[in-house]
Design an enzyme around this catalytic site. Structure first.
Site, PDB file in Angstrom:
ATOM      1  N   ARG A  39       5.076 -37.138   8.145  1.00 56.59           N
ATOM      2  CA  ARG A  39       6.188 -36.825   7.234  1.00 56.59           C
ATOM      3  C   ARG A  39       5.807 -35.797   6.170  1.00 56.59           C
ATOM      4  NH1 ARG A  39       4.585 -41.995   5.672  1.00 56.59           N
ATOM      5  NH2 ARG A  39       3.849 -42.187   3.516  1.00 56.59           N
ATOM      6  N   CYS A 132     -12.279 -49.950  -6.475  1.00 54.32           N
ATOM      7  CA  CYS A 132     -12.308 -49.280  -7.781  1.00 54.32           C
ATOM      8  C   CYS A 132     -12.891 -50.153  -8.888  1.00 54.32           C
ATOM      9  CB  CYS A 132     -10.908 -48.804  -8.156  1.00 54.32           C
ATOM     10  SG  CYS A 132      -9.613 -50.043  -7.932  1.00 54.32           S
ATOM     11  N   GLN A 159      -6.276 -54.286 -14.552  1.00 58.60           N
ATOM     12  CA  GLN A 159      -6.184 -53.139 -13.648  1.00 58.60           C
ATOM     13  C   GLN A 159      -4.833 -52.440 -13.726  1.00 58.60           C
ATOM     14  OE1 GLN A 159      -8.873 -55.617 -10.526  1.00 58.60           O
ATOM     15  NE2 GLN A 159      -7.906 -53.804  -9.645  1.00 58.60           N
ATOM     16  N   SER A 162      -1.732 -47.723 -11.139  1.00 56.05           N
ATOM     17  CA  SER A 162      -2.080 -46.647 -10.203  1.00 56.05           C
ATOM     18  C   SER A 162      -2.970 -47.158  -9.087  1.00 56.05           C
ATOM     19  CB  SER A 162      -2.776 -45.488 -10.931  1.00 56.05           C
ATOM     20  OG  SER A 162      -3.929 -45.946 -11.618  1.00 56.05           O
ATOM     21  N   GLY A 163      -3.625 -48.309  -9.309  1.00 56.04           N
ATOM     22  CA  GLY A 163      -4.401 -48.930  -8.251  1.00 56.04           C
ATOM     23  C   GLY A 163      -3.532 -49.388  -7.096  1.00 56.04           C
ATOM     24  N   HIS A 244      -8.774 -48.690 -15.387  1.00 59.48           N
ATOM     25  CA  HIS A 244      -9.064 -50.121 -15.259  1.00 59.48           C
ATOM     26  C   HIS A 244     -10.020 -50.554 -16.371  1.00 59.48           C
ATOM     27  CE1 HIS A 244      -6.959 -50.082 -11.593  1.00 59.48           C
ATOM     28  NE2 HIS A 244      -7.923 -50.317 -10.717  1.00 59.48           N
ATOM     29  N   ASN A 317      -9.685 -45.258 -12.806  1.00 56.96           N
ATOM     30  CA  ASN A 317      -9.799 -45.812 -11.448  1.00 56.96           C
ATOM     31  C   ASN A 317      -9.520 -44.789 -10.357  1.00 56.96           C
ATOM     32  OD1 ASN A 317      -7.079 -46.375 -12.745  1.00 56.96           O
ATOM     33  ND2 ASN A 317      -6.551 -46.699 -10.600  1.00 56.96           N
TER      34      ASN A 317
END
Length: 341
Positions: A39, A132, A159, A162-163, A244, A317
């Site tokens: 995609r 991470c 955390q 974005s993790g 994090h 992270n």
């Protein structure tokens, strides 16, 4: 003469960061390929801030023959299918997913901690990048373990979203906005509302009541640092976009004071000690974004156990927890095994 490098999952948060880090650190590249799912095929992505645009190639049709290193950041399913294909073509894979981490024939590397373990990469031509939260913790623990031998680690993580990828970041943004205007904040990516909340649940639950994220921290720390270390973790998702944080309690075999630990950490590779016992004399997630260091603050003695210390650890992270560590592994691989020029 440089290396021919492939970034798989180049359009994701970590993939883009890998391209940024390769450019920033002036990794010696002869050619770079951005590869992703069908995609994304044909879209363009910038190679760091070089102004050079890369046209994204389809992973399903990409030929790894003649490429030196592939940085994978596309999840376990892609790593499982395409990692061996790349390796069979002679391209060394550095994988950011969890798929290969506990494979005994795949080295799990944090360059500041166990660089010598990379010599085992030849078994499968695959190297694993750790979780991470594990990566930043072992960077802080390694110099202290060398000095006084860590027996036990108790860690609670804070955390960032974005993790959980772009969807996690979007959910925090949208829920925060919706709450302010009185709209619904129903969770989609996370199990509960993440805006103005914390969720003590990352990844799936295991039979013993822990989560897979917590299990990763335990087994990866043992593989990277020392199999004798006892580790228990509680992993929590917090409403922070990037960065994090970890509250770490350590029990040592030998006596070590807070002052000694600070002196050791001040000189440790990859560590930045910011530890002033005053208002603001510590590092928080917003201050670590974009930096490659593992920041350590709040080092203090724990009087409840013999030879105990507590500390606070913060890192970007997307950088040390993923993209930067992968590029550092590539640099280490180049120095020790794939020398060019």
């Amino acid at each position: 003469m440089g290396y021919r490098v492939v970034v798989v999952g180049a359009t994701g948060n970590v993939g883009r960061e890998m391209l940024n880090v390769l450019a920033e650190r002036e990794f010696p590249v002869e050619e770079v390929a951005a590869v992703a799912s069908p995609r994304s095929t044909g879209t363009e992505i910038e190679f760091g801030e070089t102004g050079r645009m890369l046209k994204v190639k389809n992973i399903e049709h990409f030929d790894f023959t003649g490429w030196d290193i592939a940085l994978f950041s596309a999840g376990s399913t892609v790593a499982k299918e395409y990692g061996p294909r790349a390796a069979a073509a002679g391209c060394v894979v550095i994988d950011n997913s969890s798929y290969y981490r506990m494979d005994p024939d795949v080295p799990l590397i944090v360059p500041e901690v166990n660089p010598e373990a990379i010599d085992g990469y030849k078994a499968k031509l695959i190297i694993a990048n750790p979780n991470c939260s594990t990566a930043q913790m072992v960077v802080a623990l390694k110099p202290l373990h060398d000095a006084a031998k860590i027996k036990r680690v108790v860690v609670s993580t804070y955390q960032s979203v974005s993790g959980a990828g772009k969807d996690g970041m979007d959910e925090l943004f949208e829920q925060s906005r919706n709450i302010f205007v009185g709209d619904s904040a129903e969770p989609k990516k996370f199990t509960k509302q993440i805006a103005f909340n914390v969720i003590p649940h990352i990844d799936s639950f295991l039979d013993d009541g822990s989560t897979k994220e917590e299990w990763k921290m335990v087994v990866e720390t043992k593989k990277i640092l020392d199999p004798k270390i006892k580790v228990t973790a509680t992993c929590v998702r917090v409403p922070v976009f990037v960065g994090h944080s970890e509250s770490i309690n350590l029990e040592f075999e030998d006596e070590i004071s807070a002052q000694e630990a600070q002196d050791i950490l001040r000189e440790a590779p990859g560590v930045m000690l910011v530890d002033k016992r005053e208002d603001g004399g510590y590092v928080t997630p917003v201050e670590c974004v974009g930096d490659g260091a593992t920041f350590v603050s709040r080092v203090r003695e724990d009087p409840t156990v013999d030879n105990g210390l507590s500390l606070w650890c913060v890192s970007d992270n997307l950088r040390k927890g993923a993209a930067l560590n992968a590029v550092q592994i590539a640099e280490l691989l180049g120095r020790r095994h794939l020398k060019k020029g």
